[in-house]
Each structure stands twice: as C-alpha cells, then as structure tokens.
Design an enzyme around this catalytic site. Structure first.
Site: not given
Length: 549
Positions: A64, A220
């Site tokens: 991420d 997301e």
C-alpha cells in the site's frame, strides 16, 4: 520509430546490446550489458545501472505505498500493520530508497500486546506535505483514525493523535483545497464505499460524518489529488491479487464522479496492479505511478509505471492491446537521469546488515534511537529488555516469558529483500538459563526459527516451527553462528548452524513460508524463555544480510 536510448560503454566495460520495443505512448527498453570481468552485477530488479530499471523497483514488502514529492526529494510510507513503527523512506530518483525515520515507536492501546494484534496496526497510510509540514494518516481495524506530523521527514514526529476513535475504517487520505478547506477521504472495512469528510484546517478533527461519493467493487485505498480544477480520487478496485486501478474525477469534491479504469493486469504476469501513488518529475514534466504486486512469500512488492495526462485523465503503463487501459511495464527508462546520492538513513534495496555499533541516532517518533531503522518490533518494545550499551558492539536481548516464538515480545525483524538472499549472525549464548531460547527467525504466517536453548543445564541447537521445537544437535560452544539461506522465488529456505563461522551444517529440513497477517516474509533475531529462571540474555555480535538476486 526506434529511438536509441543508450550509447556503447567504454571498451573496458564491453558492449551494450539494446533491444527496443515501441508501443503506444513510449519506448520500452530492454538493455543487456556485457560488462567486463569483476564489474558489479545489478540485481535482477530495480536500477539496472544502464539507464533503465526493471520492475519491481523495491523488491520487498512495502505494501500500500504512498509517495509524495517535496522539492527534489520523494518520500514513501507503506502499511506496517502490527510491526512498530511505521517507516519513512526517502529517494532522489524514485529507484533507490533509504529509511530516514520511523513515525511512531509504540501503540499503547488495551490488548495490543496480546495475540490478537497480529494483522492489526497501521493499514494503508497516506502521506502529504502541507504548509511546510509532513502529515501521515492511517486507520487501525479496532482503534480508530490516527495522524502524526513533522517539520522534517527524518523526524522528530509528533505523538500519534487519534482523529476519531472508531472501528472498521480504513485507507484515509487528506486533501487541502485552494481555499484552505481540508477534506479526508476514506473507505470502510471490507473495502468500500468511498466517503469524504470535511476536516479542520490543522488536520486534527473531522467536522462531519461524511458523504458517500462512490460505491464500487471492493473500492478502497483512496488517494486524493486536485489538478486543473478537477478533484481526483485514485483508488484500487477488485481486490488485492485480482484488481485494477480506477480514477474518479469531478469538479466538486462531493461529486458526482466520472470513472475510468487506467491500469490492469492484461497480458502481463503482474497480478492486481493497483493501490499506490501518482507523482511528478518537474524537470521533464513526466509523471509516474507507484503500485504494489502481491507475491508469495515476499509480500507486496513495489512497481513503478510511466504515466501521462490526456484530456485531464491520468494514463498509466502501456496500452498493449489498445483497449484504452494501461498494462504494467517490465522494463523502462529511469525516471531521473541524474540525481544526488543520498547518504542519510538506511538503504534498503541491497539488504540491511547491522554491526550493532550504535554509531548513529535516528528519530523514532519523539525519541532518538541507536538501533537501525530497518528493525521493527512485533509488539510494543520492552525497553528494559534490550540494549546496545550493556555490551558495546553487541545487541543484548534479555529473555521475556513466552510459550513460543509467536508470543515472544523480544523479537526484532526486518523485511526480506529480493529473490535470493542470506542472513548470518554470531550469537553468544553463555548467559542463557534453563528454558531460555534465542536465535534467528524467518517468518511469514508460519513462524520459523533456529537457535540455541538451555535444558537441564546443557546447551542445544534447536529449530522451531509454529511453536513446535526440535533439538537438532548438542551445542558445545558458548559462541555460535546461525544462518538462513532464502530463495523466495522457489519459496525454499534453509537454516544452518556453525561453531566456527566457516563450516555450516543444515539444521532441520528446507521449508516454505506463507505470507500472512497481511505481511510478507521477514528475517530477524529473538530471545524468550519458557522457564522460571530470570536474568537470561542473548548477545548478538552482528547481523549480516546480503542480497544475491
């Protein structure tokens, strides 16, 4: 038309063969260098030392990733989950990265040091620079939305501030608008929808309960950007290993948003190319997109894609099949031809060795620490149970009670790097008491270890697999050597033991690792006790970690 990307090297360096492939917006270059004998061979990823790079650019578990540019420097944060604390990386060329600080060193919440904290902690952080300060935001699954700030990425960092105590939020990202109004986008546990909040200008408080602006398939990882009057939400969709990169665009921060898929796996082997950051290189007006790829057992490694803008939409990678959606590139020309060489911090792409000399100090949250920034604790550290000063030039780990490695709080680890690597340590086990265990770990979801234990007054070499220990040989020396050889491409690992540091004997069988708790494979050191005696300790002279491929 084929553009020559590189000239022949000087005679002593041999010949350079250039194979070029043009598709759509740019030239993909594959360069093979026939270097002279003794020249350093580049790794099979990252900077190829010939004007090109090969993906992944950071072949380690920096999942991420979020990247920003401040002046001529680039900064990265990534999910560290239950490992403490969050690492801040710096680069001058987008290819070579150094850890320059850790944002925090403790997470003092009830139950944090119990078993349930695995897979908790910092999820999908966002990094921004506003009004002269760095801001980091992240959510934890159970405790809430947190932020920290610093004037300098190298620290010190402000104490963690809980913006909102709440469960099951994830992936926040702030945006400061041109008029000074601040917003924060985020999603919900289970991936979606995307919700936008008004936020105080200092970034410390949400001013409303938010507005849902987009609902999509596993939406997301919000990253916010404003450009040419458009608000952009750059989000991954579709899931970690199967998804794609989506961009949402609107003239209003609250929408309605147009949608475009801009990056997909397509014909490549790069699964789920998404969840990252879009940054620019002002010198030549180019843009670049960082994203991860899920690999086993290494975790989520970092790729870099060329990007550009067309009709105020970002395009990423190369549209090989002509369907309007980019695909990841394997090899590309370097983003920045000439950049200053950074010397501060800890370089990460070649592996992180440590002689435990405590020669430098780094900011970890609000404290300066002599331990290298590559090291992270799997629990809140017990500062009285480790030291670099008790025995100068050695790391001393005092044993703490635990049933096995999974519960052991006195363990330090770092990310494994590359496809093939090797770690070796020298251990003085003379201070171990009955029931004490110490040594080297290699973990993912499966926790593996090799080390020395004392039972009924005698020392033994042992191996451990998820809490099950097996004695492999008597240990006749108080100072021994431990090693693990890692082949993450084949997912084959092997422990070895030695009493002289030259001749190593395999310990236990070769083993595979699994990534788990959202993290990839790691290597490190530990000490714990299953006994009742107190005062035991293990001393580590050095930790040598080399990456071969």
């Amino acid at each position: 038309m084929i553009r020559e990307l590189a000239k022949s090297l000087s005679k002593w360096r041999g010949l350079l063969v250039v194979v070029l492939r043009m598709k759509a917006m740019a030239v993909v270059a594959l360069l093979v260098v026939a270097a002279s004998a003794g020249a350093q061979r580049p790794l099979d990823w990252g900077d190829q030392q010939n004007g090109t790079f090969k993906n992944p650019v950071l072949n380690a578990d920096y999942s991420d990733p979020d990247v920003i540019r401040v002046g001529d420097r680039y900064y990265m944060v990534a999910s560290d989950f239950h490992f403490l604390g969050m690492q801040m990386l710096e680069s001058a060329d987008l290819l070579h990265w150094r850890v320059v600080s850790q944002v925090f060193d403790r997470f003092d919440y009830p139950g944090w040091d119990a078993n349930r904290h695995y897979a908790g902690g910092s999820w999908a952080p966002a990094l921004r620079h506003h009004d002269g300060r760095f801001y980091v935001y992240f959510c934890t699954p159970d405790e809430g939305l947190f932020m920290a700030t610093a004037d300098d990425a190298a620290g010190p960092w402000s104490p963690l501030h809980c913006v909102r105590q709440v469960e099951k939020w994830e992936d926040p990202c702030p945006l400061w608008d041109d008029d000074g109004q601040a917003y924060l986008g985020r999603s919900r546990h289970g991936a979606g929808p995307i919700i936008v909040h008004r936020m105080s200008a200092d970034g410390r408080q949400l001013l409303d309960d938010g507005v849902t602006v987009y609902t999509g398939p596993v939406a997301e990882g919000t990253k916010s950007l404003k450009r040419h009057g458009y608000y952009y939400l750059i989000i991954p969709e579709g899931g970690v290993g199967q998804g794609w990169q989506t961009v949402l665009r609107s003239r209003s921060v609250y929408g309605p948003y147009e949608k475009r898929v801009v990056l997909e796996q397509g014909s490549t082997s790069v699964n789920g190319p998404h969840q990252g950051a879009l940054v620019d290189v002002p010198a030549d007006s180019t843009w670049w997109f960082f994203h991860f790829q899920e690999t086993h057992p290494r975790g989520r490694v970092v790729h870099l894609q060329p990007a550009r803008w067309k009709d105020d939409w970002p395009l990423m990678g190369v549209d090989i099949d002509g369907n309007g959606i980019g695909e990841p590139v394997a090899v590309w020309t370097n983003p920045i031809a000439q950049a200053p060489q950074l010397t501060e911090g800890v370089p990460v792409e070649g592996g992180c060795s440590d002689d435990f000399s405590a020669s430098r100090r780094y900011w970890v949250g609000q404290r300066q620490r002599a331990l290298g920034l590559q090291w992270q604790w799997n629990h809140n550290p017990v500062d009285s149970a480790w030291s670099l000063d008790e025995r100068r030039g050695w790391l001393t780990l005092h044993v703490l009670p635990a049933a096995g490695l999974r519960e052991a709080r006195n363990q330090l680890s770092q990310k494994t790097v590359g496809y093939e690597s090797q770690a070796t340590t020298r251990l003085d086990c003379s201070q171990l008491r009955d029931g004490d265990h110490a040594g080297m770990l290699c973990t993912g979801k499966t926790l593996m270890a090799v080390g020395v234990c004392r039972e009924k007054g005698r020392l033994h070499f042992f191996v451990e697999r998820d809490g099950e220990r097996q004695l492999v040989a008597p240990c006749q020396r108080s100072v021994v050597f431990l090693r693990v050889t890692i082949d993450s491409a084949a997912n084959t690992h092997q422990f070895a033991i030695s009493t002289d540091g030259r001749h190593f004997t395999p310990a236990g069988q070769p083993f595979a690792l699994r990534m788990g708790y959202w993290k990839g494979s790691r290597v490190g050191l530990f000490a714990y006790t299953t006994g009742t005696a107190t005062g035991g300790a293990a001393c580590f002279d050095y930790f040598s970690y080399t990456v071969d491929r």
